[in-house]
Design an enzyme around this catalytic site. Structure first.
Site, mmCIF file in Angstrom:
data_model
loop_
_atom_site.group_PDB
_atom_site.id
_atom_site.type_symbol
_atom_site.label_atom_id
_atom_site.label_comp_id
_atom_site.label_asym_id
_atom_site.label_seq_id
_atom_site.Cartn_x
_atom_site.Cartn_y
_atom_site.Cartn_z
ATOM 1 N N LYS B 184 27.954 45.905 37.991
ATOM 2 C CA LYS B 184 27.562 44.425 37.669
ATOM 3 C C LYS B 184 26.968 43.953 38.968
ATOM 4 O O LYS B 184 27.344 43.938 39.950
ATOM 5 C CB LYS B 184 28.908 43.728 37.341
ATOM 6 C CG LYS B 184 28.637 42.193 37.728
ATOM 7 C CD LYS B 184 27.829 41.408 36.519
ATOM 8 C CE LYS B 184 27.969 39.998 36.643
ATOM 9 N NZ LYS B 184 27.405 39.621 37.780
ATOM 10 N N ARG B 243 37.197 35.749 48.330
ATOM 11 C CA ARG B 243 38.910 35.527 48.104
ATOM 12 C C ARG B 243 39.109 35.155 46.413
ATOM 13 O O ARG B 243 39.881 35.819 45.866
ATOM 14 C CB ARG B 243 39.556 34.849 49.090
ATOM 15 C CG ARG B 243 41.114 34.787 48.955
ATOM 16 C CD ARG B 243 41.488 34.426 50.115
ATOM 17 N NE ARG B 243 43.168 34.188 50.066
ATOM 18 C CZ ARG B 243 43.768 34.025 51.132
ATOM 19 N NH1 ARG B 243 43.039 33.708 52.478
ATOM 20 N NH2 ARG B 243 44.940 33.727 51.138
ATOM 21 N N GLY B 245 36.984 35.139 44.092
ATOM 22 C CA GLY B 245 36.272 36.354 43.124
ATOM 23 C C GLY B 245 37.077 37.298 42.938
ATOM 24 O O GLY B 245 37.771 37.975 41.945
ATOM 25 N N GLY B 246 37.584 37.781 44.389
ATOM 26 C CA GLY B 246 38.386 39.043 44.258
ATOM 27 C C GLY B 246 39.981 38.844 43.486
ATOM 28 O O GLY B 246 40.401 39.547 42.762
ATOM 29 N N GLU B 265 37.185 43.733 48.527
ATOM 30 C CA GLU B 265 36.885 43.194 50.152
ATOM 31 C C GLU B 265 36.740 41.853 50.166
ATOM 32 O O GLU B 265 35.604 41.598 49.491
ATOM 33 C CB GLU B 265 35.939 44.349 50.765
ATOM 34 C CG GLU B 265 36.271 44.182 52.274
ATOM 35 C CD GLU B 265 35.043 43.365 53.064
ATOM 36 O OE1 GLU B 265 35.014 42.090 52.864
ATOM 37 O OE2 GLU B 265 33.841 43.900 53.109
ATOM 38 N N CYS B 302 31.205 40.237 56.638
ATOM 39 C CA CYS B 302 32.535 40.147 56.423
ATOM 40 C C CYS B 302 33.426 40.194 57.809
ATOM 41 O O CYS B 302 34.275 39.844 58.055
ATOM 42 C CB CYS B 302 32.894 41.388 55.532
ATOM 43 S SG CYS B 302 31.911 41.889 54.507
#
Lengths: 522, 522
Positions: B184, B243, B245-246, B265, B302
């Site tokens: 995606k 965060r 989204g994960g 991640e 990150c």
């Protein structure tokens, strides 16, 4: 030693004050003393806090200290002698030979993990030395080892009162990884659990380890188990049991502020494919092997062959006749608990409603007796009815009659995840086997030829695992030395001074472990 | 080659008919052509079905075929030449040197995985030969290898348009493991994504692989991503992003009939501990290194150092003054997207409300500019306010002023999981470092001494991972050769005839891979 009816929190014996677990002898239905009052949530929190406090010391014990601790546990279990065997027999209805064999397996497993700890492969040491002159940028010194995840919750299983219970595979592999363990005892064999728990407790003390390395909790309902998985100190969960039980723990683990991994071994019907040449050559022999595996331990194994797939014809008729005869000749066997027996009878009734009965074993007048059962149905019906894939825990199996190899493959493709898949095959079946193998590899953790799935060797190459719902995590095994990896995580150390590096990563390889240096095994 | 505005489903270019992604140049705010119409759910299902169909062939490609495919992808990306660099610069606002460096890293990463595939350690071959004469029971022949999990969904990240995007670490490691990949694309750099996607597509064709090995999907909202993770063929997910989204992808993956692993991640503030001797000896030098790391890529890493912990005193005053000066001298930098810039400004405003401002960097009149920011607060306030641990993605950092080493340790203990933890230390700080190290090892995937967390080496020992919420799975890394293990699972073969065994497990070790035979490395 006789069981006292207590939980073990670190070095203390604690008598709970919640709902009571009342052990019974399933063969007679009679109550066994003592009773086990359950703990409350505060006691769970206390055990987890102790585990947390023990972690820093325990996870950095030397390879030798940790290995020797595992060996001491084995010796302490053996030192329990016949008292353990008799208590386990009384609580499970399992025969002496089985319990003695399982004790041997349990202690052998602890000693295997001791050897695994000493060998140090689990550390997965990787060193990429500094390259100060590399262009366009220098490389810093990078070293990796694996460390313990943290305190682990273990749920004892009912069907292996020793090998998958208090000091079973989950506990042994978590302790080997450097994780303190808090066990939730299975209510089906509390006295056995307490005896083994006291052996572990004694080993903790005699090895001079912090008391929180091991605790054993009793609780009659689901609250204690859920509280254990929800405790913030717990960092992973090992579970063997029902699909619903495993799913409930997975949901709790995911709903935590910090989700944690759950290794749940849940549900498998272990398909056996009878390939044409083998079926032609030895239908009767295969039928006898099948029913032998089906009846073992009243079928109360995760690897029980609950599904047989074959192509219609005279050879299959001969197999079915022989298997039916063998089922009819099967004596009833005591099941582990009234609950397991009731679920078995329910499952068999459901199969009877959906499939054709081939044979039932002898009935019995004792309580909680498993009466073996064999059913058959067409592949078309099987493919149309997902309910026929539900595990019936006990000596029940379903034969799927296919028109041809393509239908056998279609059945394989529709299967849920499994612990095992078996091929009964002769030399002439190689091509058929090659057609099925790629499907079976995706469905199961272990693929067998010409054996039976019951009997799980504890060794390095074993995979007792498989895609969901066989387990919650197909990347792992709960039996064999690779089970240790479930409780480890990698840490990379960048440019640390030698004085700060863990032993495993120091220059000169003081632990003498295998290492990947610059991508090459040294 | 110029971007066409299409998704890639297998070997076809497909123009969607859903809501449109309109790329912009964040430096100017101007629109870039072409637009990317999003796909619908049917197109997602089609890509996943193709991936499923490709799996059986692709996962059994020889080590050489698969390695050579990865190398071909690298060559095809390089063959895109300057068109790729210029498009990536336009879509991200990142400078040429950074994009060229990242291209080198991306291609180097593909080649590293090619070498990993060839070496075959990832197969983790284990053989326990039969012991027919063992007492009391013989042992059957048991062999283990690792196989591909199945089709993998990869979500490109905004902040590494090449190295963590279409052909980045997740894709490279999944392909190396034998898993087809459905990407995606991140909407922040669609043209870059399409160009790289076409390079991969070309490599699939020229290597004669089934087209479903790779697809690239565009979709403007969350629907396409959620449909992708929910697709029954997808067996694992790689994600780098926020965060929220994960967590959303983790929830979708857990809610499937068959839950699957998500490697997300997410969020890390990468604490840096300034130990007393080092701070005393080189406050100014450390301050400059810190601000250099903070400002790198407008802080959009990150591993950006978002937290600095030190003990109050003159040395810290000197550090703070020097760091404040360096922040004041920091030029504004274009951020990757308007959304990231808005979130950065929000995060800085929140910090400004909770902590004391030390300095801000230069303002700028261009759009989407990151104005560096440094704040300070007491350890007492930090310990009392969990909101101060929220990641602010961009060049913002918070200095925690402690009374003593015990408070530094208390701060360390209260931290959430992190990708990295850094010690600035001199020889005299060894004891202080030893106090902190056991805490930091539990909190972070990588522990550094005297460096800065930005700059993640792609090598064998790297861990770019860490406890939640840094990632969803602390047992893994998303950078470095060990990332391949995320997409593999073990299968055990019991007593299989030689003709049915996979090459990796055959007698005589025809692949020449390292093996664990009877527990010993051969």
């Amino acid at each position: 030693m006789t069981p006292q009816g207590t939980s073990l929190i670190g070095q203390r014996a604690v008598t709970g004050d919640q709902a009571v677990i009342r052990p019974i002898d399933p063969a007679s239905g009679e109550a066994l003393a003592p009773e086990y009052p359950g703990l409350d949530r505060h006691a769970v929190a206390e055990a987890c806090q102790l585990a947390e406090e023990a972690l820093t010391t325990y996870r950095e014990t030397s390879l030798e200290e940790r290995a020797s601790f595992l060996e001491t546990i084995a010796a302490e279990i053996e030192a329990l002698g016949d008292a353990l065997v008799e208590r386990a027999m009384a609580e499970t209805g399992l025969p002496r030979a089985r319990i003695e064999g399982e004790r041997g397996r349990t202690c052998g497993q602890l000693r295997l993990f001791a050897s695994v700890v000493r060998a140090g492969e689990w550390l997965d040491v990787r060193i990429d030395p500094a390259l100060p002159d590399r262009q366009p940028m220098p490389r810093v010194d990078l070293r990796q080892r694996h460390v313990a995840l943290g305190p682990v919750a273990v749920f004892g299983a009912s069907n292996f009162p020793l090998a998958f219970s208090v000091a079973g595979g989950d506990t042994a592999s978590a302790l080997a990884a450097g994780c303190p363990v808090v066990v939730k005892a299975h209510s089906a064999h509390p006295g056995t659990s307490e005896l083994v728990g006291r052996a572990v407790q004694k080993a903790v003390a005699s090895c001079g380890l912090p008391e929180g390395v091991f605790s054993l909790l009793f609780g009659s309902g689901k609250e204690i188990g859920q509280a254990l998985v929800a405790d913030p100190h717990i960092q992973a969960v090992g579970f063997t049991g029902s699909r619903n039980g495993g799913l409930a723990l997975m949901a709790t683990a995911q709903a935590r502020p910090q989700p944690i991994p759950v290794y749940a071994e849940m549900s498998s019907i272990n398909p056996v494919f009878l390939l044409p040449e083998a079926l032609q050559a030895r239908a009767k022999e295969i039928a006898e092997g099948f029913i032998g595996s089906l009846n073992m331990g009243a079928g109360q194994f995760c690897t029980n062959p609950g599904l047989v797939i074959a192509i219609k014809g005279e050879a299959l008729d001969a197999f079915t006749a022989a298997a039916g005869e063998a089922v009819k000749g099967s004596a009833a066997q005591t099941m582990l608990t009234p609950g397991i027996h009731a679920a078995y009878d329910d499952g068999v009734s459901q199969l009877a409603g959906e499939a054709r009965e081939i044979a039932r074993g002898s009935a019995s007048e004792g309580p909680h007796q498993c009466q073996a059962a064999l059913f058959a149905t067409s592949s078309a019906d099987f493919l149309a009815n997902a309910a026929l894939q539900a595990e019936v825990f006990g000596a029940a199996s379903l034969l799927i009659e296919c028109e041809d190899l393509a239908e056998m493959r279609a059945v394989a493709e529709q299967l849920e995840g499994q612990l095992t898949a078996t091929l009964q095959m002769d030399d002439g079946d190689l091509d058929a086997a090659r057609t099925l193998l790629p499907v079976l590899e995706r469905k199961a953790g272990r693929v067998l030829a010409n054996g039976w799935p019951t009997g799980v060797e504890v060794c390095h190459a074993m995979v007792h695992g498989g895609p969901f719902p066989a387990t919650s995590d197909s990347r792992t095994t709960s039996v064999g030395s690779a089970a240790i990896h479930r409780f480890l995580r990698p840490v990379c150390y960048q440019n640390l001074p030698e004085g700060l590096l863990p032993e495993a990563l120091k220059e000169g390889n003081p632990l003498g472990v295998t290492r990947l240096v610059d991508g090459k095994r040294d």
